[in-house]
Design a protein around this motif. Structure first.
Motif, PDB file in Angstrom:
ATOM      1  N   VAL A 169     -56.609  63.733  -2.355  1.00 16.46           N
ATOM      2  CA  VAL A 169     -57.808  63.470  -1.415  1.00 16.46           C
ATOM      3  C   VAL A 169     -57.466  62.027  -0.887  1.00 16.46           C
ATOM      4  CG1 VAL A 169     -60.137  63.478  -0.819  1.00 16.46           C
ATOM      5  CG2 VAL A 169     -59.109  65.438  -2.142  1.00 16.46           C
ATOM      6  N   ASP A 170     -57.449  61.092  -1.376  1.00 20.01           N
ATOM      7  CA  ASP A 170     -57.733  59.660  -1.034  1.00 20.01           C
ATOM      8  C   ASP A 170     -56.431  59.479  -0.054  1.00 20.01           C
ATOM      9  OD1 ASP A 170     -59.813  59.008  -2.801  1.00 20.01           O
ATOM     10  OD2 ASP A 170     -58.573  58.210  -4.294  1.00 20.01           O
ATOM     11  N   GLU A 171     -55.387  59.980  -0.308  1.00 20.74           N
ATOM     12  CA  GLU A 171     -54.191  59.753   0.495  1.00 20.74           C
ATOM     13  C   GLU A 171     -54.394  60.296   1.833  1.00 20.74           C
ATOM     14  OE1 GLU A 171     -49.400  60.929   1.144  1.00 20.74           O
ATOM     15  OE2 GLU A 171     -50.487  60.935  -1.012  1.00 20.74           O
ATOM     16  N   LEU A 172     -55.095  61.583   1.892  1.00 20.62           N
ATOM     17  CA  LEU A 172     -55.115  62.432   2.907  1.00 20.62           C
ATOM     18  C   LEU A 172     -56.119  61.809   4.011  1.00 20.62           C
ATOM     19  CD1 LEU A 172     -55.339  65.948   1.606  1.00 20.62           C
ATOM     20  CD2 LEU A 172     -53.544  65.067   3.228  1.00 20.62           C
ATOM     21  N   THR A 206     -54.810  58.552   5.557  1.00 25.35           N
ATOM     22  CA  THR A 206     -54.077  58.856   6.751  1.00 25.35           C
ATOM     23  C   THR A 206     -54.802  59.323   7.924  1.00 25.35           C
ATOM     24  OG1 THR A 206     -52.172  59.450   5.266  1.00 25.35           O
ATOM     25  CG2 THR A 206     -51.978  60.187   7.423  1.00 25.35           C
ATOM     26  N   LEU A 207     -55.736  60.393   7.539  1.00 27.71           N
ATOM     27  CA  LEU A 207     -56.676  60.759   8.775  1.00 27.71           C
ATOM     28  C   LEU A 207     -57.486  59.599   9.532  1.00 27.71           C
ATOM     29  CD1 LEU A 207     -55.688  63.468   7.544  1.00 27.71           C
ATOM     30  CD2 LEU A 207     -57.774  64.513   7.908  1.00 27.71           C
ATOM     31  N   TRP A 208     -57.808  58.897   8.594  1.00 31.84           N
ATOM     32  CA  TRP A 208     -58.663  57.740   9.479  1.00 31.84           C
ATOM     33  C   TRP A 208     -57.888  56.467   9.416  1.00 31.84           C
ATOM     34  CZ3 TRP A 208     -60.956  61.981   6.781  1.00 31.84           C
ATOM     35  CH2 TRP A 208     -61.686  62.639   7.601  1.00 31.84           C
ATOM     36  N   ASP A 209     -56.779  56.303   9.434  1.00 32.84           N
ATOM     37  CA  ASP A 209     -55.817  55.173   9.535  1.00 32.84           C
ATOM     38  C   ASP A 209     -56.397  53.982   8.619  1.00 32.84           C
ATOM     39  OD1 ASP A 209     -53.852  53.889  10.561  1.00 32.84           O
ATOM     40  OD2 ASP A 209     -54.707  53.121  12.298  1.00 32.84           O
ATOM     41  N   GLY A 210     -56.659  54.463   7.425  1.00 27.11           N
ATOM     42  CA  GLY A 210     -57.126  53.303   6.509  1.00 27.11           C
ATOM     43  C   GLY A 210     -58.420  52.878   6.453  1.00 27.11           C
ATOM     44  N   ALA A 211     -59.607  53.272   7.537  1.00 29.09           N
ATOM     45  CA  ALA A 211     -60.912  53.141   7.536  1.00 29.09           C
ATOM     46  C   ALA A 211     -61.658  54.140   7.597  1.00 29.09           C
ATOM     47  CB  ALA A 211     -60.932  52.138   8.703  1.00 29.09           C
ATOM     48  N   PRO A 212     -61.510  55.154   6.448  1.00 25.83           N
ATOM     49  CA  PRO A 212     -62.426  56.559   6.525  1.00 25.83           C
ATOM     50  C   PRO A 212     -63.864  56.091   6.540  1.00 25.83           C
ATOM     51  CG  PRO A 212     -61.631  55.769   4.481  1.00 25.83           C
ATOM     52  CD  PRO A 212     -60.962  54.910   5.286  1.00 25.83           C
ATOM     53  N   PRO A 213     -64.615  57.158   7.409  1.00 22.51           N
ATOM     54  CA  PRO A 213     -65.861  56.807   7.246  1.00 22.51           C
ATOM     55  C   PRO A 213     -66.461  57.498   5.871  1.00 22.51           C
ATOM     56  CG  PRO A 213     -65.379  58.660   8.544  1.00 22.51           C
ATOM     57  CD  PRO A 213     -63.992  58.047   8.153  1.00 22.51           C
ATOM     58  N   ARG A 244     -64.790  62.482   3.069  1.00 24.68           N
ATOM     59  CA  ARG A 244     -64.451  63.884   2.450  1.00 24.68           C
ATOM     60  C   ARG A 244     -65.042  65.091   2.810  1.00 24.68           C
ATOM     61  NH1 ARG A 244     -62.607  62.791  -3.108  1.00 24.68           N
ATOM     62  NH2 ARG A 244     -61.829  60.592  -3.338  1.00 24.68           N
ATOM     63  N   LYS A 245     -66.233  64.963   3.270  1.00 26.21           N
ATOM     64  CA  LYS A 245     -67.022  66.114   3.779  1.00 26.21           C
ATOM     65  C   LYS A 245     -66.288  66.762   4.913  1.00 26.21           C
ATOM     66  CE  LYS A 245     -71.317  66.237   3.503  1.00 26.21           C
ATOM     67  NZ  LYS A 245     -72.861  66.169   3.657  1.00 26.21           N
ATOM     68  N   ASN A 246     -65.907  65.668   5.712  1.00 26.23           N
ATOM     69  CA  ASN A 246     -65.105  66.339   6.928  1.00 26.23           C
ATOM     70  C   ASN A 246     -63.832  66.943   6.730  1.00 26.23           C
ATOM     71  OD1 ASN A 246     -67.073  65.173   8.614  1.00 26.23           O
ATOM     72  ND2 ASN A 246     -66.034  63.400   9.076  1.00 26.23           N
ATOM     73  N   LEU A 247     -63.298  66.230   5.773  1.00 27.58           N
ATOM     74  CA  LEU A 247     -62.062  66.781   5.371  1.00 27.58           C
ATOM     75  C   LEU A 247     -62.049  68.183   4.551  1.00 27.58           C
ATOM     76  CD1 LEU A 247     -58.905  66.544   4.426  1.00 27.58           C
ATOM     77  CD2 LEU A 247     -59.671  65.543   2.146  1.00 27.58           C
ATOM     78  N   ARG A 273     -48.943  58.211  13.104  1.00 31.25           N
ATOM     79  CA  ARG A 273     -49.044  57.553  11.955  1.00 31.25           C
ATOM     80  C   ARG A 273     -48.186  58.038  10.815  1.00 31.25           C
ATOM     81  NH1 ARG A 273     -55.633  58.545  11.810  1.00 31.25           N
ATOM     82  NH2 ARG A 273     -56.039  57.273  13.615  1.00 31.25           N
ATOM     83  N   LEU A 274     -47.299  59.220  11.349  1.00 32.89           N
ATOM     84  CA  LEU A 274     -46.495  60.058  10.467  1.00 32.89           C
ATOM     85  C   LEU A 274     -44.867  59.319  10.801  1.00 32.89           C
ATOM     86  CD1 LEU A 274     -47.520  63.567   9.993  1.00 32.89           C
ATOM     87  CD2 LEU A 274     -48.000  61.692   8.700  1.00 32.89           C
TER      88      LEU A 274
END
Length: 589
Positions: free
Chosen positions: A71-74, A77-84, A88-91, A166-167
């Protein structure tokens, strides 16, 4: 398409449809694609993959299919190192929506998520499976099947995850695997004589991946087998220089061995002549031709001759004529390269180098510096004559001079005074006898003899310009019904002589327009001022007309042959300069 795969009994791995064996067909539930644009089909229908982040999530899961992605890796990646905070809820929301397409194949396992996909259900997984199967067959000694499987893999390949910057690192890693498979396949196919197919498949990859020596060695072998030894030698030098410049190393054993084998078997081919045809009615220039022939034949003093003269002096025709006479002195070939763009400006160095390598059959090279290295290496052990036609400046000429046993003829309306260590040949105006001879060769000597006075008058308007004589003669030859005296009257009555001297789709004025575009700003300004000055053109009057342009403007006009001085030696302040009436009338407003 990749809707199903075929398993061959008794052999490991999946083979694509079309292999000769008894198939067991298994219809895939999914058809996932990450080559080019991401898409998923279930039951023949395209699935809705949602917005950008949901699509990116799916791409990550497919890149790591059948493994747990944390989950942390996802979220990173999805928020380019700055997740809100809500990451996790959005994921979880994105995963829930993806399950509409994947069902229980997409599951939460421990610290992350796993997407189960079979080798026949995703193009990327299918590629990996084909490569593994191909390698197993090669290890088992079944080289034909191994080569076919690897060939199917490399044929299907496209760079994955193209829509997801990002990939990019993951795409790079996958491309390395592809290149490994491509190299293995190329070696297997080349051993069985498939050199043309190897060249076709490797062509898009050898120069973007010039540092891959194994790929370079396969390319060299295929070129040599196809009889393209010169290209192979040039590519070896390209790789060698790239390794030295970027990594500071020499070629390894595989590439070195390929190079040695190439030197042992590749013939030293000659280019032959790729010159334009010599004019059958070429006239005059005997002393100048002998000077160049003597310079390049036997014990030579210079390896570069610069041929200059005003617009219409016949510089290109002279260079081609002389180059044809020098065939025996340059057994490895003679060719002409035009350095001027159609509008009269200098071609960019990169364009000239690309045209040069194409002319020699050496293919495209990624950078001008490497193209120059390929050219110099290719010509180093050859004795060739290079005609660099219509040079506008000195820099490109200086870069292209081949040196060694080869020689160069440069033509230019500029004097190219900055070129050092060269023999200079300036083409003077035609004599009256030379002009008459060319006119007679084109329109017929009988027609000239029928009215020699009119012929002399027409040629006086041409001012000894070979181009003006040739265009005027070509026009008269087309107008057989026009008397020479009537044409003389027409020339005497016009103030637009450069337009009257025309034939077909060209005219003397068009040649001056091209010349004008190649001038420096200082030369253009000085040209306009002196062209408007009525004669005589004394030193004082010319300087007065030039105004603030002064002596630099005067020297600029000499550099491009717009002003000439008497043959006798005089001091500058007492000199009378000559400006062609044709040049004055052809000057743009």
């Amino acid at each position: 398409m990749w809707g199903h795969a075929t398993h061959v009994r008794g052999r490991p791995g999946w083979l694509v449809q079309g292999m000769t064996a008894t198939p067991e067909v298994a219809v895939s539930v999914l058809d996932c694609r990450v080559f080019s644009e991401l898409s998923v089909a279930t039951g023949g229908r395209q699935a809705d993959l949602g917005g950008p982040k949901q699509r990116l999530l799916l791409a990550v899961l497919l890149s790591r299919a059948n493994t747990i992605v944390g989950v942390d890796e996802l979220t990173e990646t999805l928020w380019d190192g700055a997740p809100p905070r809500s990451a996790r809820k959005n994921l979880q929301v994105y995963v829930s929506k993806l399950r509409k397409a994947f069902g229980d194949r997409l599951t939460h396992v421990g610290p992350g998520y796993r997407l189960r996909v079979g080798p026949g259900e995703c193009d990327l997984q299918r590629f990996d499976h084909l490569v593994r199967s191909g390698r197993r067959h090669v290890l088992d000694g079944d080289f034909a099947i191994g080569a076919e499987l690897l060939g199917e893999a490399v044929m299907a390949w496209q760079r994955p995850f193209a829509e997801f910057p990002r990939l990019a690192d993951e795409a790079d890693r996958r491309e390395e695997r592809f290149l490994d498979a491509l190299e293995e396949w190329a070696e297997l196919v080349a051993e069985r004589g498939g050199h043309r197919l190897v060249l076709e498949r490797l062509a898009p990859h050898v120069r973007p991946h010039v540092l891959r020596e194994r790929l370079g060695a396969a390319w060299l072998h295929a070129l040599a087998a196809a009889g393209r030894g010169s290209e192979a030698l040039a590519h070896y030098d390209l790789v060698r220089r790239a390794l030295a410049d970027e990594l500071g190393v020499d070629p390894g054993p595989a590439l070195t061995a390929a190079h040695r084998a190439l030197l042992a078997v590749a013939p030293r081919t000659a280019l032959g002549t790729q010159l334009p045809r010599d004019l059958p009615d070429f006239v005059g220039r005997g002393a100048e031709v002998r000077q160049v022939v003597d310079e390049f034949s036997g014990s030579r003093g210079h390896d570069v001759v610069v041929v200059t003269g005003p617009v219409g002096a016949g510089k290109s025709a002279f260079a081609v004529h002389t180059a044809h006479l020098l065939a025996d002195a340059f057994p490895d070939g003679r060719f002409l390269l035009d350095l001027r763009a159609p509008d009269g400006t200098a071609k960019p160095a990169a364009t000239v180098l690309a045209e040069l390598l194409e002319l020699l059959g050496l293919g495209a090279v990624p950078s001008a510096r490497r193209a120059l290295a390929v050219w110099r290496t290719w010509v180093a052990d050859r004795r060739m004559l290079v005609v660099l036609d219509n040079a506008v400046g000195e820099d490109v000429v200086r870069a292209l001079l081949p040196g060694g046993a080869s020689a160069t003829i440069v033509t230019s309306s500029q004097r190219l005074s900055g070129l050092e260590g060269v023999c200079r040949v300036e083409l003077p105006p035609f004599t009256a006898a030379e002009s008459t001879e060319l006119l007679g060769r084109i329109i017929g000597h009988g027609r000239v003899l029928a009215d020699p006075g009119a012929a002399r008058g027409i040629l006086r308007h041409c001012e000894g310009s070979p181009l003006a004589v040739r265009l005027t003669a070509a026009r008269l030859d087309a107008l057989r019904h026009v008397r020479l005296a009537d044409h003389l009257d027409r020339l005497a009555a016009t103030r637009r002589l450069p337009d009257e001297m025309s034939a077909g789709g060209t005219s003397l004025r068009k040649h001056y327009e091209v010349f004008h575009h190649g001038l420096t700003p200082l030369q253009r300004a000085a040209y306009r001022r002196v062209a408007a000055l009525p004669g005589p053109h004394s030193h004082a009057r010319v300087l007065a007309a030039l105004g603030e342009l002064g002596e630099p403007g005067l020297e600029a006009l000499f550099e491009c042959h717009l002003l000439t001085t008497p043959d006798c030696e005089v001091t500058a302040h007492s000199a009378d300069y000559t400006l062609s009436a044709l040049a004055a009338q052809a000057c743009p407003e």
